[in-house]
Write a protein that holds these residues in place. Structure first.
Motif, PDB file in Angstrom:
ATOM      1  N   ILE A 169      35.663 -28.232  -1.128  1.00 28.71           N
ATOM      2  CA  ILE A 169      35.806 -27.731  -2.500  1.00 28.71           C
ATOM      3  C   ILE A 169      36.545 -26.399  -2.505  1.00 28.71           C
ATOM      4  O   ILE A 169      37.397 -26.138  -3.368  1.00 28.71           O
ATOM      5  CB  ILE A 169      34.421 -27.605  -3.177  1.00 28.71           C
ATOM      6  CG1 ILE A 169      33.794 -28.995  -3.365  1.00 28.71           C
ATOM      7  CG2 ILE A 169      34.541 -26.895  -4.533  1.00 28.71           C
ATOM      8  CD1 ILE A 169      32.364 -28.971  -3.889  1.00 28.71           C
TER       9      ILE A 169
ATOM     10  N   MET B  85      31.868 -29.470  -9.827  1.00 29.23           N
ATOM     11  CA  MET B  85      31.802 -30.179  -8.554  1.00 29.23           C
ATOM     12  C   MET B  85      30.643 -29.678  -7.704  1.00 29.23           C
ATOM     13  O   MET B  85      29.899 -30.467  -7.098  1.00 29.23           O
ATOM     14  CB  MET B  85      33.122 -30.006  -7.802  1.00 29.23           C
ATOM     15  CG  MET B  85      34.296 -30.711  -8.471  1.00 29.23           C
ATOM     16  SD  MET B  85      35.890 -30.277  -7.719  1.00 29.23           S
ATOM     17  CE  MET B  85      35.727 -31.020  -6.103  1.00 29.23           C
ATOM     18  N   SER B  86      30.461 -28.372  -7.666  1.00 27.29           N
ATOM     19  CA  SER B  86      29.413 -27.778  -6.838  1.00 27.29           C
ATOM     20  C   SER B  86      28.021 -28.139  -7.337  1.00 27.29           C
ATOM     21  O   SER B  86      27.059 -28.148  -6.563  1.00 27.29           O
ATOM     22  CB  SER B  86      29.577 -26.254  -6.806  1.00 27.29           C
ATOM     23  OG  SER B  86      30.823 -25.896  -6.238  1.00 27.29           O
TER      24      SER B  86
ATOM     25  N   GLY C 204      35.946 -32.384  -2.243  1.00 30.39           N
ATOM     26  CA  GLY C 204      34.540 -32.770  -2.359  1.00 30.39           C
ATOM     27  C   GLY C 204      34.163 -33.828  -1.354  1.00 30.39           C
ATOM     28  O   GLY C 204      34.271 -33.641  -0.147  1.00 30.39           O
TER      29      GLY C 204
ATOM     30  N   GLU D 155      31.311 -28.704   0.955  1.00 34.77           N
ATOM     31  CA  GLU D 155      31.470 -27.401   0.315  1.00 34.77           C
ATOM     32  C   GLU D 155      32.762 -26.716   0.748  1.00 34.77           C
ATOM     33  O   GLU D 155      33.436 -26.070  -0.064  1.00 34.77           O
ATOM     34  CB  GLU D 155      30.261 -26.524   0.630  1.00 34.77           C
ATOM     35  CG  GLU D 155      28.979 -27.026  -0.026  1.00 34.77           C
ATOM     36  CD  GLU D 155      27.780 -26.145   0.279  1.00 34.77           C
ATOM     37  OE1 GLU D 155      27.949 -24.911   0.269  1.00 34.77           O
ATOM     38  OE2 GLU D 155      26.691 -26.691   0.527  1.00 34.77           O
TER      39      GLU D 155
ATOM     40  N   SER E  63      40.163 -25.929  -4.296  1.00 37.07           N
ATOM     41  CA  SER E  63      40.348 -24.971  -5.384  1.00 37.07           C
ATOM     42  C   SER E  63      41.514 -24.025  -5.094  1.00 37.07           C
ATOM     43  O   SER E  63      42.295 -23.702  -5.991  1.00 37.07           O
ATOM     44  CB  SER E  63      39.059 -24.176  -5.625  1.00 37.07           C
ATOM     45  OG  SER E  63      38.739 -23.357  -4.519  1.00 37.07           O
TER      46      SER E  63
ATOM     47  N   ASP F 112      36.934 -34.313  -7.812  1.00 36.73           N
ATOM     48  CA  ASP F 112      35.962 -34.663  -6.768  1.00 36.73           C
ATOM     49  C   ASP F 112      36.069 -36.152  -6.472  1.00 36.73           C
ATOM     50  O   ASP F 112      35.814 -36.986  -7.338  1.00 36.73           O
ATOM     51  CB  ASP F 112      34.549 -34.323  -7.248  1.00 36.73           C
ATOM     52  CG  ASP F 112      33.507 -34.430  -6.141  1.00 36.73           C
ATOM     53  OD1 ASP F 112      33.641 -35.303  -5.266  1.00 36.73           O
ATOM     54  OD2 ASP F 112      32.556 -33.626  -6.156  1.00 36.73           O
TER      55      ASP F 112
ATOM     56  N   ASN G  79      26.264 -30.836  -5.312  1.00 41.41           N
ATOM     57  CA  ASN G  79      26.095 -30.698  -3.865  1.00 41.41           C
ATOM     58  C   ASN G  79      24.735 -31.161  -3.351  1.00 41.41           C
ATOM     59  O   ASN G  79      24.637 -31.760  -2.286  1.00 41.41           O
ATOM     60  CB  ASN G  79      26.341 -29.246  -3.431  1.00 41.41           C
ATOM     61  CG  ASN G  79      27.807 -28.867  -3.509  1.00 41.41           C
ATOM     62  OD1 ASN G  79      28.674 -29.718  -3.710  1.00 41.41           O
ATOM     63  ND2 ASN G  79      28.091 -27.582  -3.362  1.00 41.41           N
TER      64      ASN G  79
ATOM     65  N   VAL H 291      35.326 -26.209 -10.478  1.00 40.61           N
ATOM     66  CA  VAL H 291      34.662 -25.917  -9.207  1.00 40.61           C
ATOM     67  C   VAL H 291      33.144 -25.878  -9.413  1.00 40.61           C
ATOM     68  O   VAL H 291      32.378 -26.419  -8.602  1.00 40.61           O
ATOM     69  CB  VAL H 291      35.160 -24.572  -8.626  1.00 40.61           C
ATOM     70  CG1 VAL H 291      34.275 -24.129  -7.459  1.00 40.61           C
ATOM     71  CG2 VAL H 291      36.604 -24.704  -8.170  1.00 40.61           C
TER      72      VAL H 291
END
Length: 343
Positions: A18, A66-67, A8, A15, A22, A39, A70, A63
């Protein structure tokens, strides 16, 4: 082992980081490790540090979590002072090792590494000094030129300096303008006219206050992983359109990658030796990836080094490891063992 895969962050490569994190976390868990994805900037307030490594871990859910941040990174940066998110340092301190899957500024530039050194937290990749030197392409170029590592002729431009034309700076077209500390080819421009040069400076300085201008090398593009000081098989990168920019790096089918590269044994050994030399000159440790151009006369030029290269099964370094008979999961394990042995 208990492993925090740190990903992160706040850079333009968040991106991609991440994705790398993953894939690494998934690979390490397949090897039996108690690996968790965290992250570095957003952290996890609701995490129990004492049980996170033994509790059931849903990678897809992590995931997605965390996303979800963004689009909020800039806002969060304005609201708080600390780079490290909630419980991040506690989690890293509780792990046996931290696998750094960070890319770009505030992750690949040595600051996280320096913090971990002070806290006694073991981590993968180069230390703070090599990370900082390699992150700044202007310093990389200076060190390469001073130590006999072949690299394209170039100069450093500062935003505060009077901006001159490419001709006044001694360049002919095409030439390359790139940000000093960018990654994934963000802020890289191949320019063919004075108008394009002026626009490239304007665009580049919107990212950073320091740019590198260098001669353009027409030819073939390569990359070489160096692990524990030894070069891996060379991979050739041939974008179908344009150069190896952000789109060509990450859009499937836009680049033809050949490993091992179709080079003579003599040229292969020469490029690998230069890669190992560049690795040493930049004080890199454990592993890195160095990028090259070779012109039609077989002159080789080392462009830069990536201290935390992309880590998905189709990334360049894993492809090179596959030629050596190493699976992606085996490579992740190896990068950890090499890093722990050298700490």
């Amino acid at each position: 082992m208990k492993i925090v895969v740190l990903a992160g962050g706040t850079s333009t490569e968040r991106e991609i980081s991440i994705v790398s994190g993953s894939k690494v976390c998934e690979a390490l868990r397949s090897k039996g490790h108690q690996a968790v994805l965290v992250d570095v900037f957003c952290g996890r307030e609701d995490t129990d540090v004492d049980t996170i490594f033994t509790d059931p871990f849903d990678l897809e859910k992590e995931v997605a979590y965390m996303s979800s941040f963004n689009d909020q990174i800039t806002k969060i940066q304005k609201e708080r002072k600390s780079f490290f998110g909630p419980k991040v340092l506690e989690l890293c301190n509780a792990a046996d090792v931290v696998f750094l899957a960070l890319h770009g500024a505030c992750g690949e530039d040595g600051r996280v590494q320096a913090t971990f050194d002070l806290m006694g937290i073991p981590y993968t990749g180069s230390g703070y000094l090599g990370s900082a030197l390699a992150m700044d392409k202007s310093i990389t170029k200076q060190l390469f030129m001073e130590n006999g590592v072949p690299t394209p002729k170039g100069i450093i431009l500062h935003k505060k300096d009077v901006q001159k034309s490419a001709k006044e700076l001694g360049f002919t077209f095409p030439c390359v303008v790139k940000t000093a500390c960018g990654g994934s080819s963000v802020g890289v421009y191949i320019v063919k006219t004075e108008e394009e040069f002026a626009q490239a400076l304007k665009n580049g300085f919107s990212y950073e206050d320091k740019l590198v201008v260098e001669e353009y090398v027409k030819g073939r593009e390569f990359s070489i992983g160096v692990v524990n000081g030894k070069a891996y098989p060379i991979i050739e990168i041939a974008p179908i359109v344009g150069f190896y920019d952000y789109k060509n790096k990450y859009q499937a089918g836009s680049t033809i990658e050949t490993c091992p590269a179709e080079l003579s044994e003599e040229l292969t050994r020469k490029m690998q030796r230069i890669a190992e030399m560049g690795y040493q000159v930049l004080r890199l440790e454990n592993y890195a990836r160095l990028d090259f151009m070779m012109d039609e006369s077989h002159n080789m030029y080392c462009l830069e080094a990536n201290t935390l290269p992309g880590m998905t099964p189709t990334s360049l370094l894993p492809q090179e490891a596959e030629v050596l008979g190493m699976s992606f999961a085996d490579l992740c394990d190896k990068l950890i063992s090499v890093s722990l042995e050298n700490k």
